[in-house]
Design an enzyme around this catalytic site. Sequence first.
Site, mmCIF file in Angstrom:
data_model
loop_
_atom_site.group_PDB
_atom_site.id
_atom_site.type_symbol
_atom_site.label_atom_id
_atom_site.label_comp_id
_atom_site.label_asym_id
_atom_site.label_seq_id
_atom_site.Cartn_x
_atom_site.Cartn_y
_atom_site.Cartn_z
ATOM 1 N N LYS A 189 22.745 -18.226 13.210
ATOM 2 C CA LYS A 189 21.900 -17.618 14.261
ATOM 3 C C LYS A 189 21.717 -18.553 15.449
ATOM 4 O O LYS A 189 20.605 -18.747 15.959
ATOM 5 C CB LYS A 189 20.542 -17.196 13.704
ATOM 6 C CG LYS A 189 20.644 -16.117 12.616
ATOM 7 C CD LYS A 189 19.294 -15.622 12.188
ATOM 8 C CE LYS A 189 19.349 -14.639 11.047
ATOM 9 N NZ LYS A 189 19.821 -15.184 9.761
ATOM 10 N N ARG A 190 22.798 -19.139 15.898
ATOM 11 C CA ARG A 190 22.726 -20.069 17.021
ATOM 12 C C ARG A 190 22.475 -19.338 18.327
ATOM 13 O O ARG A 190 22.743 -18.140 18.453
ATOM 14 C CB ARG A 190 24.040 -20.854 17.140
ATOM 15 C CG ARG A 190 24.426 -21.682 15.932
ATOM 16 C CD ARG A 190 23.379 -22.683 15.535
ATOM 17 N NE ARG A 190 23.900 -23.684 14.615
ATOM 18 C CZ ARG A 190 23.133 -24.478 13.880
ATOM 19 N NH1 ARG A 190 21.819 -24.370 13.933
ATOM 20 N NH2 ARG A 190 23.677 -25.376 13.081
#
Length: 270
Positions: free
Chosen positions: A95-96
């Site tokens: 989930k960058r």
Amino acid sequence: MTFTEQLAAAWQKNDSQLCVGLDPDPAKFPAHLKGRDDAIFEFCKTIVDATADLVCSFKPQIAYFAARRAEDQLEALIAHIHERHPGIPVILDAKRGDIGSTAEQYAVEAFERFKADAVTVNPYMGRDSVEPYLAFPDKGVILLCRTSNAGGSDLQFLDVGGEKLYERVARLAAEQWNTTGQIGLVVGATFPAEIARVRAIVGEMPLLVPGIGAQGGDIEATVKAGRTAAGTGLMINSSRAILYAGKGEDYASAARLAARETRDAINAHR
Ligand SMILES: O=C(O)c1cc(=O)[nH]c(=O)n1[C@@H]1O[C@H](COP(=O)(O)O)[C@@H](O)[C@H]1O
């Protein structure tokens, strides 16, 4: 082979739309693994080997490894999946989301260091924060769209000029950002009406759908809302309900049974 080609082949070969999430929590490991230096790798490897013919993908969650300084075990696990179960795509759930120059480093981390086939990305910072991942043209980029948690509505459900924010994300992804054809979206199983809405916007795009199992999402409603005309298009993730189906030394067979039942329950509604 691109991520979407690999995924399509795995859907077909294993007759499965199930993604097993690898969220290893040592506090929940069976007693015989406790205290071992490689317990995280060993636990996940056993689950992977017990379920690989029942899944369309595996999704290791990076925080469970990084929190315990076990990134080396994550690298070893992904290498093991590629070597022993070739053709099953690995989605690194990270989930960058950051400015382009930093996103370049996150993309290298996911695709070159960990050798993932796809990565989850938070699209909130916009197009230029997503582009560095698309510079790897074979790799999947799976954008958060309508997340499974209750608080997801705080922002994703805001009206942004006649549509909801999550609908705008789906539209941007499908109509403007998908230059490689490797973008997918996360849509929670806890919100079947929105899964249907996203499917209507994005056509055949793969959807990663967490939220069945421990979060209580309904499998039938999820599949009916999210399947494509061909009855595919989904990676329906379950983590805890499969990983911790058994508590003792039989955890691999318990996980296999849970995975088989989940895959079959999904297929019953395709
Ligand atoms: O991107 C994800 O995978 C994700 C998005 C989302 O909206 N909700 C969600 O639960 N997830 C992840 O999916 C997994 C769900 O785990 P279980 O609830 O145990 O099946 C976790 O690894 C979450 O981090």
